[in-house]
Design a protein around this motif. Structure first.
Motif, PDB file in Angstrom:
ATOM      1  N   TYR A 185       1.009  -1.208  -0.169  1.00 20.70           N
ATOM      2  CA  TYR A 185       0.142   0.077   0.149  1.00 20.70           C
ATOM      3  C   TYR A 185       0.839   1.268  -0.023  1.00 20.70           C
ATOM      4  N   THR A 229      -3.106   5.055   5.240  1.00 20.55           N
ATOM      5  CA  THR A 229      -3.691   3.664   5.469  1.00 20.55           C
ATOM      6  C   THR A 229      -2.355   2.762   5.892  1.00 20.55           C
ATOM      7  N   SER A 244      -7.778  -0.657   8.621  1.00 27.29           N
ATOM      8  CA  SER A 244      -8.320  -1.831   7.655  1.00 27.29           C
ATOM      9  C   SER A 244      -9.633  -1.366   7.010  1.00 27.29           C
ATOM     10  N   PRO A 259      -9.359   0.124   3.344  1.00 26.87           N
ATOM     11  CA  PRO A 259      -9.336  -1.003   1.976  1.00 26.87           C
ATOM     12  C   PRO A 259     -10.492  -1.726   2.127  1.00 26.87           C
ATOM     13  N   ALA A 260     -11.387  -2.076   3.168  1.00 26.54           N
ATOM     14  CA  ALA A 260     -12.502  -2.995   3.031  1.00 26.54           C
ATOM     15  C   ALA A 260     -13.538  -2.036   2.247  1.00 26.54           C
ATOM     16  N   HIS A 311     -13.164   0.329   0.130  1.00 26.12           N
ATOM     17  CA  HIS A 311     -12.657   0.450  -1.523  1.00 26.12           C
ATOM     18  C   HIS A 311     -12.892  -0.995  -1.731  1.00 26.12           C
ATOM     19  N   ALA A 312     -12.809  -2.098  -1.471  1.00 27.00           N
ATOM     20  CA  ALA A 312     -13.082  -3.399  -1.762  1.00 27.00           C
ATOM     21  C   ALA A 312     -14.421  -3.640  -2.203  1.00 27.00           C
ATOM     22  N   ALA A 367      -7.490  -6.285   0.850  1.00 24.08           N
ATOM     23  CA  ALA A 367      -8.047  -5.633   1.881  1.00 24.08           C
ATOM     24  C   ALA A 367      -8.836  -6.708   3.008  1.00 24.08           C
ATOM     25  N   THR A 380      -6.227  -7.999   5.272  1.00 24.04           N
ATOM     26  CA  THR A 380      -5.786  -7.121   6.391  1.00 24.04           C
ATOM     27  C   THR A 380      -7.076  -6.993   7.264  1.00 24.04           C
TER      28      THR A 380
END
Length: 127
Positions: free
Chosen positions: A12, A54, A74, A77-78, A80-81, A110, A113
């Motif tokens: 990242y 992040t 985290s 990223p989650a 975003h996913a 994601a 993590t």
């Protein structure tokens, strides 16, 4: 698990630096990005900064007794996913290079993590 999370954070961090230093190169070379609209330096660099912050949060949170910070770091990223999964559904579940980059570059890191954060938080609560 801690080492996997730290490797993801390093990726990242490098990704964010890439977006900051070479935003147009990133835009042109990341599969699917140019499909989403015209190039915008400000936006690419803003997202690069999010990746960097992040990464720092994950690195700091992966240290012993910092699992709450790791869990918090985290979250982006989650989210975003989830957004990228929704876009993939909107593309009728296309199985192409864009989907592969989404899976390998966004989804797997994601969720690994977030899983690692929850595991570390659970183990810290037992101590």
């Amino acid at each position: 698990m801690r080492q996997i999370v730290q490797i993801i954070a390093a990726i990242y961090l490098l990704h964010g630096l890439y977006m900051l230093v070479a935003p147009f190169v990133w835009y042109e070379n990341t599969p699917g990005v140019s499909m989403l609209g015209p190039y915008n330096t400000h936006f690419v660099r803003d997202v690069g900064l999010v990746y960097i912050v992040t990464a720092i949060g994950i690195i700091w949170g992966a240290r012993p007794r910092n699992a709450n910070l790791l869990l918090f770091a985290s979250v982006w990223p989650a989210l975003h996913a989830i957004y990228h999964a929704w876009m993939w559904i909107g593309r009728d579940f296309a199985l192409d290079l864009v989907a592969l980059v989404n899976l390998v570059g966004i989804q797997i890191p994601a969720w690994l993590t977030l899983y690692g954060a929850m595991r570390m938080r659970r183990s810290e609560r037992l101590i």
